[in-house]
Design a protein around this motif. Sequence first.
Motif, PDB file in Angstrom:
ATOM      1  N   GLU A 476      36.135  41.967  36.851  1.00  0.00           N
ATOM      2  CA  GLU A 476      35.047  42.459  37.457  1.00  0.00           C
ATOM      3  C   GLU A 476      34.316  42.423  36.087  1.00  0.00           C
ATOM      4  O   GLU A 476      33.662  43.219  35.358  1.00  0.00           O
ATOM      5  CB  GLU A 476      35.574  43.505  37.513  1.00  0.00           C
ATOM      6  N   ASP A 477      32.909  41.622  36.578  1.00  0.00           N
ATOM      7  CA  ASP A 477      31.713  42.006  35.312  1.00  0.00           C
ATOM      8  C   ASP A 477      31.152  42.745  35.901  1.00  0.00           C
ATOM      9  O   ASP A 477      31.243  43.879  36.681  1.00  0.00           O
ATOM     10  CB  ASP A 477      30.494  40.380  36.137  1.00  0.00           C
ATOM     11  N   ALA A 478      29.759  43.198  35.509  1.00  0.00           N
ATOM     12  CA  ALA A 478      28.911  44.295  35.537  1.00  0.00           C
ATOM     13  C   ALA A 478      28.481  44.103  37.062  1.00  0.00           C
ATOM     14  O   ALA A 478      27.491  45.246  37.565  1.00  0.00           O
ATOM     15  CB  ALA A 478      27.778  43.525  34.876  1.00  0.00           C
ATOM     16  N   ALA A 479      27.670  42.911  37.683  1.00  0.00           N
ATOM     17  CA  ALA A 479      27.827  43.128  38.971  1.00  0.00           C
ATOM     18  C   ALA A 479      29.255  42.964  40.489  1.00  0.00           C
ATOM     19  O   ALA A 479      28.176  43.293  41.521  1.00  0.00           O
ATOM     20  CB  ALA A 479      27.218  41.804  39.248  1.00  0.00           C
ATOM     21  N   GLY A 480      29.937  43.717  39.273  1.00  0.00           N
ATOM     22  CA  GLY A 480      30.858  43.476  40.536  1.00  0.00           C
ATOM     23  C   GLY A 480      31.475  42.967  41.142  1.00  0.00           C
ATOM     24  O   GLY A 480      32.669  42.479  41.860  1.00  0.00           O
ATOM     25  N   ASN A 481      31.447  41.611  40.446  1.00  0.00           N
ATOM     26  CA  ASN A 481      32.154  40.407  40.672  1.00  0.00           C
ATOM     27  C   ASN A 481      33.374  39.643  40.245  1.00  0.00           C
ATOM     28  O   ASN A 481      34.288  40.397  38.795  1.00  0.00           O
ATOM     29  CB  ASN A 481      31.681  39.303  40.385  1.00  0.00           C
ATOM     30  N   VAL A 482      34.334  39.730  40.801  1.00  0.00           N
ATOM     31  CA  VAL A 482      36.232  39.846  40.201  1.00  0.00           C
ATOM     32  C   VAL A 482      36.235  37.770  39.725  1.00  0.00           C
ATOM     33  O   VAL A 482      36.092  37.039  41.007  1.00  0.00           O
ATOM     34  CB  VAL A 482      36.803  40.272  41.267  1.00  0.00           C
ATOM     35  N   PHE A 483      37.254  37.791  38.895  1.00  0.00           N
ATOM     36  CA  PHE A 483      37.392  36.759  38.589  1.00  0.00           C
ATOM     37  C   PHE A 483      39.022  36.925  37.669  1.00  0.00           C
ATOM     38  O   PHE A 483      39.480  37.942  37.319  1.00  0.00           O
ATOM     39  CB  PHE A 483      36.332  35.909  37.568  1.00  0.00           C
ATOM     40  N   SER A 484      39.892  36.027  38.078  1.00  0.00           N
ATOM     41  CA  SER A 484      40.773  35.606  37.480  1.00  0.00           C
ATOM     42  C   SER A 484      40.377  36.171  35.537  1.00  0.00           C
ATOM     43  O   SER A 484      39.761  36.099  35.056  1.00  0.00           O
ATOM     44  CB  SER A 484      41.745  34.611  37.427  1.00  0.00           C
ATOM     45  N   ARG A 485      42.140  36.484  35.074  1.00  0.00           N
ATOM     46  CA  ARG A 485      41.474  35.970  33.375  1.00  0.00           C
ATOM     47  C   ARG A 485      41.072  35.109  32.537  1.00  0.00           C
ATOM     48  O   ARG A 485      40.317  35.207  31.979  1.00  0.00           O
ATOM     49  CB  ARG A 485      42.656  36.768  32.304  1.00  0.00           C
ATOM     50  N   LYS A 486      41.246  33.378  32.753  1.00  0.00           N
ATOM     51  CA  LYS A 486      41.258  32.626  32.458  1.00  0.00           C
ATOM     52  C   LYS A 486      39.407  32.538  32.664  1.00  0.00           C
ATOM     53  O   LYS A 486      38.635  32.241  32.589  1.00  0.00           O
ATOM     54  CB  LYS A 486      41.923  31.688  32.385  1.00  0.00           C
TER      55      LYS A 486
END
Length: 497
Positions: A476-486
């Motif tokens: 998860e980034d600072a804005a709260g967006n969720v991404f996979s590891r890659k």
Amino acid sequence: MQSLLEDQRRAHEELECIEDAIVAEFATEPRTYGDRLFHDHRIKSLLDRAARRADRASQTYADLAGTLEAEISTIRGSPGPEDAFTEFYSRLREVKERHRQHPGQVPEYVGADLVMNEDRRLHLLQEIRSQFSGEEANGRFLDMHTLHDQMMNLHGVKKVDYLHYLDAFDRLDTISASEKGESYAKYVKGVREYLESFLQRTQPLLDTQEIQEEVEASFTDRWAAGTVPGWEKVCEELSHQDTSSSDPSLYCTPCKKQFAKQTVFDSHVASKKHKRVVNAIAAEGGQEAKKKIFKAKAEAETDKLKKRDIALNEALVQRYAQVLTPQREATKANVERKQVLTEAERQAEIAEMEAADAAIFPERRAGGDSDAIYNPLKLPLGWDGKPIPYWLYRLHGLSVDYTCEICGGHSYQGRKAFEKHFQEHRHSNGLRCLGITNSRTYHDITSIEDAKTMQEKLRRQKRSEGQMDDAAEEFEDAAGNVFSRKTYQDLKRQGLL
């Protein structure tokens, strides 16, 4: 040249050798029961041989007296002085010629076969042991199980167990004489023959013939007097039928009865019963009636002899039982002891007896042909060394063979042994040679190709599982967006986060 004189000389020499062997046996004191039994049988065999040799020698003296005199006269020669020693010197030349042709020949010793070496002793022991059954234990105990079974099938005889039978098999006077028929006569004769045989085998020096003559002499007097136990009434009835020692004029032929007094005989003749018998005989015809009377007399005489034989056999059984009292008591004690033994103790006792037999009988030793196990179905052996039952063989599936290629083509009998082998060293070493570590996953795989296929499948599965693990991890980034590891790592490298 063999002559009658030489035959007689050899006979006397052999008798002297037999006497020396008997003296040597008597000089040896037996210490154990087995030694005493061997000692008695050895002396018995020597006595029998001496009796046979003496009988043949006596026959030469009795039957060939003329031949013997002629031979002596021939050796003596003619009365003239010129031929007095012609035959003598002729025989002397034959003796010298024989010694010249066979110099240094040792003369034959007629008693050479009487020397008791180890082989002859073992042979005699085998003969002695083969005369006894296992239950008799070389003559220590009686084996009357077969006779007990015969007694149990007799009519009118009280049924008892084997132990009580041993205690009362000679109390034959307690059985009613009316119940002593053909089956009973056969049974009593069997008991008498067995006890007589047992005595001859265990006490060969005992003169059983003398015992029989003594019992028969005493029995004859008691039978005539009617004092044989259990046969008093029968003796009384037979005495009325016996005309040999009574007045023939007091014997009633139609009624087959003997009377002691004239008044009783006259009363019988005047009775209605006698008249009915006479009238019946007259009605049937004189000649036919005589035949029936003679037949009835013969049957009565035969019946009398049969009853006398039964009573005599009973008397012999009672006498033999007295002689065999020690063995009888030992047998009862042995039966009582066996009744309290456990199965393990019985098996140990049987093993001990078999070991003792193997020491005497080499053919019975372990590994001999007589110990070969009959196993045509090739069944596995159980804990007792014998093939297991066929139903158990089928229950455990031992009829099915499982072959494992990884183990080098080794075959396993039954499902249980097949499943167990996957944890054994042979199977683990086979997998190790293929570069595979043995685990539960490879159980039930017996083919090399299937094992390699399973290994490759597990490798692919492991790689796919690793990729799935990477995709399943989230960031998860600072804005709260969720991404996979890659995706997260790519965006971060580009500075977009």
